[in-house]
Design an enzyme around this catalytic site. Structure first.
Site: not given
Length: 635
Positions: A380, A382, A384
């Site tokens: 991913q 990804d 945050h």
């Protein structure tokens, strides 16, 4: 006296209880003929539904989405009716509506053949033309069990047996066939005109591999002949674009039973992967993200504290060492929290944006695997974002703008936006969920994006925006996401020092733009039918010599383009130039440069663009400028 309020706000009085069909007839013969069902106070019902009090009513016709739902549901029953007519020993089980159609599962002593499917479809057409009335009746549970056992329908009896004692169940009859069903249905089989059976596949009873294998017959149904034809054309085009077929033809990747649910990337496919990854890495760099990398295997204790163990344990691959249980990570967020916790973080450090090309593993069911679109090992993009509550809204606004630019660069401009709200099983207070949901919705409003609400579809730790792109065939692919999470950082004891010197847990924004790189590359392959734009194509330019006399010049041009950063190769085989052009055209190479004696003498190239476009003879500098502009423009 009761009053029926219609969608336009008008009200119609009736002396007593009235059916939906009777209301339609009172409005006009045309509507009565077109009516398929109704919505009474929001509930979808049959035309025979009796309205016994004041209510709001919308008549459903084939022009409504509900009308198509009724047609598909009823066509599934028509399929079962036809099967029972042709194969009386077959047992019927369940037959739901699915995207673009329906299926019905059958228990039968032998596999259905293509010839059987053709015969079933003909029988369905015959039964539809009879225009038999579809009628509903209600039986007590135990009486219904006895009824279906008497018909030899053991699966139906088992389904009803799971209903609490004392309950009633509804049955629908058309002609000689009666089926257990909640409904609603169209009023008669004559409403079912435009359908086609597609295929037959195996399916376990109740989806459990320990149960009997049934035969699942898939079909599609539409309101009009034109809609059916258009759908079948889209299917034909989708088959041509199937990433699995193109992956083999273009030598991009393969799938192997030695490692089910994972991808073996070939050199060309890995080149595409790297282009996508490096592009996203630049997105990280240019938008304030710090790239991190977490471990693949993490102690079970962390997953329990984060809440993932309870929710996702069945999808986790686990292992054991030194009497400790570990899991291959199914997602990256807990690892990013552990990185955040290293060292003291201040409010001045926020927002802190971490990004990772994190490889995850999820134990997807074998039947759910699909090429590189649905796998067990995936990576991913990804990210945050650790921030304060006040930062949620501006971060979400900026993120949506960034996502739109990325999708546009990959060739997608049609994006759908959905806000998934709190599920029944969740962590965190209602006050926190109110704040999170409001921030997501307001961020989309400020971004000028229309959106829909998906009640209850949020993650257990927070609501989310789902970003869905439409491809060249109008298919929808949910890729991007933005999730607001007030809980997980606190569960894992992550804090920052606030302006008043107190220690507070950060809000955590979970975000991904392309999502799974494997899946996104599969989408790209199908979007472009394998003809990836020049900036993504594994081979951007082939220099093909007409004869041996230009081999040295073809290789010189290739090396020169390679030094410019282009993925170029020389084809100096002894084959005819027409064969070379065809070969590289089938490989969907964006540019084929043909060189003969004249081009060699003039230091030029004859340029052929993908799609059999003859762009004529160009100087080397001119061609370099052209392809550089193509790559920069992402065309």
């Amino acid at each position: 006296m009761i009053a029926i309020q219609l969608p336009d706000g008008s009200k119609r009085p009736f002396d007593g209880p009235v059916t939906v069909g009777q209301v339609a007839a009172s409005i006009g013969a045309g509507l009565a003929k077109a009516a398929l069902g109704g919505r009474v106070d929001g509930k979808l019902v049959d035309l025979s539904f009796l309205i016994e009090r004041d209510a709001q009513l919308a008549i459903v016709t084939e022009k409504d989405a509900d009308g198509l739902e009724l047609i598909r549901h009823s066509t599934a029953h028509l399929l079962a009716y036809a099967v029972k007519e042709l194969f009386p020993d077959a047992q019927v089980t369940i037959g739901p509506v699915i995207e673009n159609g329906f299926y019905y599962d059958f228990a039968y002593k032998r596999p259905f053949t293509p010839e059987d499917l053709a015969a079933i479809e003909v029988k369905m057409q015959e039964l539809a033309k009879k225009d038999e009335k579809v009628e509903r009746r209600v039986l007590p549970r135990d009486e219904a069990i006895a009824y279906f056992k008497g018909l030899g329908e053991a699966y139906k009896a088992e389904l009803i047996g799971a209903i609490p004692a004392g309950e009633e169940v509804s049955l629908y009859r058309e002609g000689a066939f009666e089926d257990l069903c909640r409904g609603p249905h169209v009023p008669s089989t004559g409403k079912l005109k435009h359908f086609k059976l597609m295929k037959v596949a195996g399916a376990y009873w109740r989806g459990d591999h320990r149960n009997e294998m049934l035969q699942r017959v898939y079909g599609t149904a539409w309101c009009t002949k034109e809609d059916l034809a258009a759908y079948l054309t889209r299917l034909e085009e989708a088959e041509k674009r199937d990433h699995r077929r193109l992956g083999a033809e273009l030598d991009l990747f393969h799938l192997d039973e030695h490692s089910p649910g994972t991808v073996f990337w070939h050199p060309k496919g890995w080149t595409v992967w790297q282009e996508v990854e490096q592009y996203m890495r630049r997105v990280y760099r240019d938008n304030g993200y710090q790239e991190v990398k977490g471990p693949q295997i993490v102690d079970r204790v962390l997953w329990e504290k984060s809440g993932h163990w309870e929710k996702y344990r069945d999808a986790m691959f686990t292992t054991e060492s030194d009497k400790r249980e570990y899991a291959l990570k199914p997602m990256n967020c807990p690892g990013h929290i552990l990185i955040f916790k290293q060292g003291v973080k201040s409010y001045r450090d926020l927002p802190l944006r971490y990004g990772e090309f994190g490889q995850c593993h999820r134990n997807e069911p074998t039947g759910g695997l699909h090429g590189i679109m649905r796998v067990r090992a995936f990576t991913q993009d990804d990210g945050h974002i650790f921030c304060t509550e006040d930062m949620i809204l501006p971060e979400c606004v900026v993120y949506t703008e960034l996502l739109q630019k990325v999708y546009k660069d990959f060739g997608f401009t049609d994006i759908l936006y959905k806000v998934a709200t709190r599920p029944a099983a969740r962590i965190g207070s209602d006050e926190i969920w109110d704040k999170a949901e409001h921030a997501l919705m307001e961020s989309l409003r400020r971004s000028g994006c229309e959106f829909v609400i998906a009640p209850g579809d949020g993650a257990f730790y927070g609501p989310k925006i789902e970003y869905t792109l439409k491809d060249a065939l109008g298919r929808e692919w949910q890729c991007g996401t933005m999730q607001v999470d007030f809980s997980m950082a606190q569960r894992l004891d992550a804090h920052y020092v606030a302006e008043d010197s107190s220690h507070r847990p950060p809000v955590m924004l979970h975000r991904a733009i392309v999502g799974s790189l494997e899946r996104f590359i599969g989408i790209l392959i199908e979007q472009h039918a394998g003809a990836l734009p020049a900036w993504l194509a594994p081979t951007q330019v082939v220099i093909a010599s007409i004869s041996e006399g230009q081999a040295d010049y073809a290789q010189e041009v290739a090396k020169m383009l390679q030094k410019q950063g282009l993925r170029a190769q020389a084809d100096v085989r002894a084959d005819k130039i027409t064969y070379k052009i065809r070969s590289h055209s089938l490989q969907k190479v964006p540019y084929i440069l043909v060189v003969g004696d004249k081009e060699k003498a003039n230091r030029s190239v004859a340029v052929r663009a993908r799609g059999n476009q003859d762009l004529g003879v160009m100087g080397l500098d001119d061609f370099q400028s052209k392809i550089a502009a193509d790559i920069a423009a992402k065309v």
